[in-house]
Design a protein around this motif. Structure first.
Motif, PDB file in Angstrom:
ATOM      1  N   TYR A  49      46.634 -24.284 -44.299  1.00  0.00           N
ATOM      2  CA  TYR A  49      46.170 -25.626 -43.933  1.00  0.00           C
ATOM      3  C   TYR A  49      45.124 -25.642 -42.824  1.00  0.00           C
ATOM      4  CZ  TYR A  49      49.814 -27.092 -47.047  1.00  0.00           C
ATOM      5  OH  TYR A  49      50.572 -27.265 -48.178  1.00  0.00           O
ATOM      6  N   PHE A  57      44.021 -29.065 -50.818  1.00  0.00           N
ATOM      7  CA  PHE A  57      45.314 -29.644 -51.200  1.00  0.00           C
ATOM      8  C   PHE A  57      45.122 -31.064 -51.747  1.00  0.00           C
ATOM      9  CE2 PHE A  57      49.042 -32.258 -50.475  1.00  0.00           C
ATOM     10  CZ  PHE A  57      49.911 -31.611 -51.341  1.00  0.00           C
ATOM     11  N   ILE A  60      44.265 -30.787 -55.201  1.00  0.00           N
ATOM     12  CA  ILE A  60      45.455 -30.431 -55.999  1.00  0.00           C
ATOM     13  C   ILE A  60      46.221 -31.690 -56.395  1.00  0.00           C
ATOM     14  CG2 ILE A  60      47.764 -29.365 -55.819  1.00  0.00           C
ATOM     15  CD1 ILE A  60      46.494 -27.068 -54.262  1.00  0.00           C
ATOM     16  N   TYR A  66      49.525 -31.239 -61.625  1.00  0.00           N
ATOM     17  CA  TYR A  66      50.295 -31.424 -60.379  1.00  0.00           C
ATOM     18  C   TYR A  66      50.850 -32.855 -60.353  1.00  0.00           C
ATOM     19  CZ  TYR A  66      51.674 -30.597 -55.540  1.00  0.00           C
ATOM     20  OH  TYR A  66      52.405 -30.422 -54.382  1.00  0.00           O
ATOM     21  N   GLY A 171      56.215 -35.731 -50.068  1.00  0.00           N
ATOM     22  CA  GLY A 171      55.460 -34.708 -50.795  1.00  0.00           C
ATOM     23  C   GLY A 171      56.256 -33.476 -51.168  1.00  0.00           C
ATOM     24  N   SER A 172      57.551 -33.434 -50.813  1.00  0.00           N
ATOM     25  CA  SER A 172      58.396 -32.247 -51.022  1.00  0.00           C
ATOM     26  C   SER A 172      57.927 -31.077 -50.156  1.00  0.00           C
ATOM     27  CB  SER A 172      58.447 -31.834 -52.505  1.00  0.00           C
ATOM     28  OG  SER A 172      59.630 -31.105 -52.765  1.00  0.00           O
ATOM     29  N   THR A 173      57.286 -31.393 -49.033  1.00  0.00           N
ATOM     30  CA  THR A 173      56.889 -30.329 -48.100  1.00  0.00           C
ATOM     31  C   THR A 173      58.123 -29.598 -47.567  1.00  0.00           C
ATOM     32  OG1 THR A 173      54.882 -31.543 -47.538  1.00  0.00           O
ATOM     33  CG2 THR A 173      55.579 -29.880 -45.959  1.00  0.00           C
ATOM     34  N   ASN A 176      58.725 -26.189 -48.883  1.00  0.00           N
ATOM     35  CA  ASN A 176      57.926 -25.032 -48.468  1.00  0.00           C
ATOM     36  C   ASN A 176      58.630 -24.196 -47.399  1.00  0.00           C
ATOM     37  OD1 ASN A 176      55.140 -27.196 -48.898  1.00  0.00           O
ATOM     38  ND2 ASN A 176      55.662 -25.535 -50.288  1.00  0.00           N
ATOM     39  N   TYR A 216      51.478 -25.064 -60.538  1.00  0.00           N
ATOM     40  CA  TYR A 216      51.023 -24.152 -59.475  1.00  0.00           C
ATOM     41  C   TYR A 216      50.042 -23.095 -59.989  1.00  0.00           C
ATOM     42  CZ  TYR A 216      54.374 -26.599 -56.699  1.00  0.00           C
ATOM     43  OH  TYR A 216      55.018 -27.603 -56.031  1.00  0.00           O
ATOM     44  N   THR A 223      44.451 -24.499 -57.404  1.00  0.00           N
ATOM     45  CA  THR A 223      45.576 -23.962 -56.621  1.00  0.00           C
ATOM     46  C   THR A 223      45.291 -22.517 -56.215  1.00  0.00           C
ATOM     47  OG1 THR A 223      47.058 -25.388 -57.875  1.00  0.00           O
ATOM     48  CG2 THR A 223      48.078 -23.640 -56.576  1.00  0.00           C
ATOM     49  N   PHE A 226      43.015 -22.613 -53.350  1.00  0.00           N
ATOM     50  CA  PHE A 226      43.773 -23.059 -52.165  1.00  0.00           C
ATOM     51  C   PHE A 226      44.559 -21.886 -51.564  1.00  0.00           C
ATOM     52  CE2 PHE A 226      48.108 -24.740 -50.990  1.00  0.00           C
ATOM     53  CZ  PHE A 226      47.758 -25.441 -49.839  1.00  0.00           C
ATOM     54  N   GLU A 292      53.698 -18.508 -50.046  1.00  0.00           N
ATOM     55  CA  GLU A 292      54.435 -19.775 -49.941  1.00  0.00           C
ATOM     56  C   GLU A 292      55.553 -19.810 -50.980  1.00  0.00           C
ATOM     57  OE1 GLU A 292      52.629 -24.258 -49.732  1.00  0.00           O
ATOM     58  OE2 GLU A 292      52.187 -23.148 -51.550  1.00  0.00           O
ATOM     59  N   SER A 294      57.933 -22.884 -52.957  1.00  0.00           N
ATOM     60  CA  SER A 294      58.029 -24.340 -53.116  1.00  0.00           C
ATOM     61  C   SER A 294      59.334 -24.612 -53.850  1.00  0.00           C
ATOM     62  CB  SER A 294      56.819 -24.871 -53.890  1.00  0.00           C
ATOM     63  OG  SER A 294      56.827 -26.281 -53.888  1.00  0.00           O
TER      64      SER A 294
HETATM   65  C1  AVI Z   1      52.627 -29.319 -49.587  1.00  0.00           C
HETATM   66  N1  AVI Z   1      53.504 -28.763 -50.627  1.00  0.00           N
HETATM   67  C2  AVI Z   1      54.586 -29.687 -50.930  1.00  0.00           C
HETATM   68  C3  AVI Z   1      52.800 -28.274 -51.815  1.00  0.00           C
HETATM   69  C4  AVI Z   1      53.839 -27.825 -52.874  1.00  0.00           C
HETATM   70  O1  AVI Z   1      53.789 -28.344 -53.972  1.00  0.00           O
HETATM   71  O2  AVI Z   1      54.705 -27.004 -52.556  1.00  0.00           O
HETATM   72  C5  AVI Z   1      51.877 -27.138 -51.481  1.00  0.00           C
HETATM   73  C6  AVI Z   1      51.204 -26.545 -52.670  1.00  0.00           C
HETATM   74  N2  AVI Z   1      51.044 -25.257 -52.844  1.00  0.00           N
HETATM   75  C7  AVI Z   1      50.413 -25.055 -53.982  1.00  0.00           C
HETATM   76  N3  AVI Z   1      50.198 -26.239 -54.565  1.00  0.00           N
HETATM   77  C8  AVI Z   1      50.685 -27.179 -53.745  1.00  0.00           C
END
Ligand code: AVI
Ligand code: SAH
Length: 338
Positions: A49, A57, A60, A66, A171-173, A176, A216, A223, A226, A292, A294
């Motif tokens: 970020y 993002f 995305i 998405y 956003g379901s962060t 992560n 994803y 993505t 990103f 990451e 998710s």
């Molecule tokens: C911010 N977060 C909720 C996104 C997710 O879907 O986990 C981050 C993301 N990573 C790849 N695409 C989106």
């Protein structure tokens, strides 16, 4: 003599910076050093970020694959007025606020209900936070904006007290974070809530592998750009030499942990130097480098996680396809874990 009337222009925007460069260094560099020694090797998702990452993002969120942002928006469109009525919030706190684009639905509803006085967005990404704080202050003339450039895992104590507060984490962060850190963060949020405050959490739900993997690994490659940008940032800031051509982007659904594992697979054995950490990272052919996770959720599981920190589910709403859920929670009446 002309009447001199003061126009109502109180200092409505305050930007509080809790993350200076020294602080960012000590916490993030340390974490990066250790996570590159885990199995699988990984790196903190915060590297994703920077300003470019935040803009990517945003792209995305508009991709056909998405669905998360559209689904959560659908729920907010249908439920924002009810959330405003149930919470009567004077202050809306938003963790990981980003552009706060969907949040205007909540702000509109709280403003229409006549309770909204203050907005407190918290994000590590300073440029995006500044821009969104300005935009919100311009849109809601009577609302004070106290933006916090900070890490929601470390700086919750800076969230101002007083009044009825709604703490939103959209956003379901939350997904992560790995389970232990998620539990710590939920406990910290629970500890922050006063009687009368509420917690609004957005969670993406478990669904079939194909839709998750498409979300994803989109066909336009946004993505991938990103996530690769995370390596660009690490190369620049930590003076590392991650070679993008030696790393294939291979996100996959991990059914055991119920999370998307988002990262790379080494195409060949190679060594990466990370000058700022005074370290060398060896990747074997086929070895994973995770940027990451998710996590995806089920109602029972997240209700249990909330109960474990003394939070009690008071509402659960999903979109029409049951892809995403928005839940409201408050401190359990006895204040402790149930
Ligand atoms: C911010 N977060 C909720 C996104 C997710 O879907 O986990 C981050 C993301 N990573 C790849 N695409 C989106
Ligand atoms: N809430 C928005 C943005 C989600 S993207 C939405 O629902 O669309 C995740 C956001 O969380 C980004 O803006 C990122 O900068 C922020 N973020 C990630 N880790 C963070 C942390 N540890 N502390 C504060 N903000 C964080």
């Amino acid at each position: 003599m002309r009447e001199c009337r003061r126009t109502a222009t109180p200092p409505r925007i305050r930007i509080e910076r809790l993350l200076d460069d020294a602080d960012r260094r000590s916490a993030l560099y340390d974490e990066t050093f250790w996570s590159l020694r885990e199995r699988p090797k990984s790196m903190p998702a915060v590297w994703l970020y920077d300003e470019r990452g935040s803009l990517l993002f945003e792209q995305i969120t508009r991709l056909p694959e998405y669905y998360l942002t559209r689904s959560e928006r659908e729920i907010l469109v249908g439920r924002a007025a009810e959330i405003a009525a149930r919470t009567g919030a004077e202050t809306l706190v938003e963790l990981g606020s980003g552009t706060s684009e969907k949040t205007t639905l909540l702000l509109d509803a709280l403003a229409a209900a006549g309770t909204l006085e203050r907005f407190v967005p918290v994000d590590v990404s300073e440029e995006v936070l500044r821009a969104s704080a300005q935009a919100i202050a311009a849109r809601y003339e009577r609302v004070g904006v106290h933006a916090i450039v900070g890490d929601f895992e470390r700086h919750l104590a800076a969230v101002p007290a007083g009044g009825r507060r709604l703490v939103a984490f959209l956003g379901s962060t939350i997904g992560n974070l790995q389970p232990a850190r998620r539990a710590d963060l939920l406990a910290a949020i629970a500890a922050t809530l006063e009687p009368g405050d509420a917690f609004l959490l957005g969670v993406d739900l478990v669904k079939d592998r194909a839709r998750l993997e498409a979300a994803y690994h989109d066909s336009a490659g946004v993505t991938e750009t990103f996530v690769r940008n995370g390596l660009v940032v690490v190369n620049r800031v930590l003076r590392a030499d991650f070679d993008q051509t030696l790393l294939a982007f291979t996100p996959y659904w991990d059914a055991e942990h119920e999370w998307m594992d988002i990262g790379f697979t080494a195409r060949a054995a190679h060594v990466v130097r990370v000058e700022e950490l005074e370290s060398i990272v060896s990747l074997a052919a086929g070895e994973r480098l995770r940027l990451e996770v998710s996590a995806k959720f089920r109602r029972d599981g997240i209700a249990r996680e909330l109960a474990a920190v003394g939070l009690h589910l008071t509402a659960w709403w999903t979109d029409r396809r049951h892809d995403f859920a928005l839940l409201l929670a408050t401190r359990s009446p006895d204040g402790g874990p149930r």
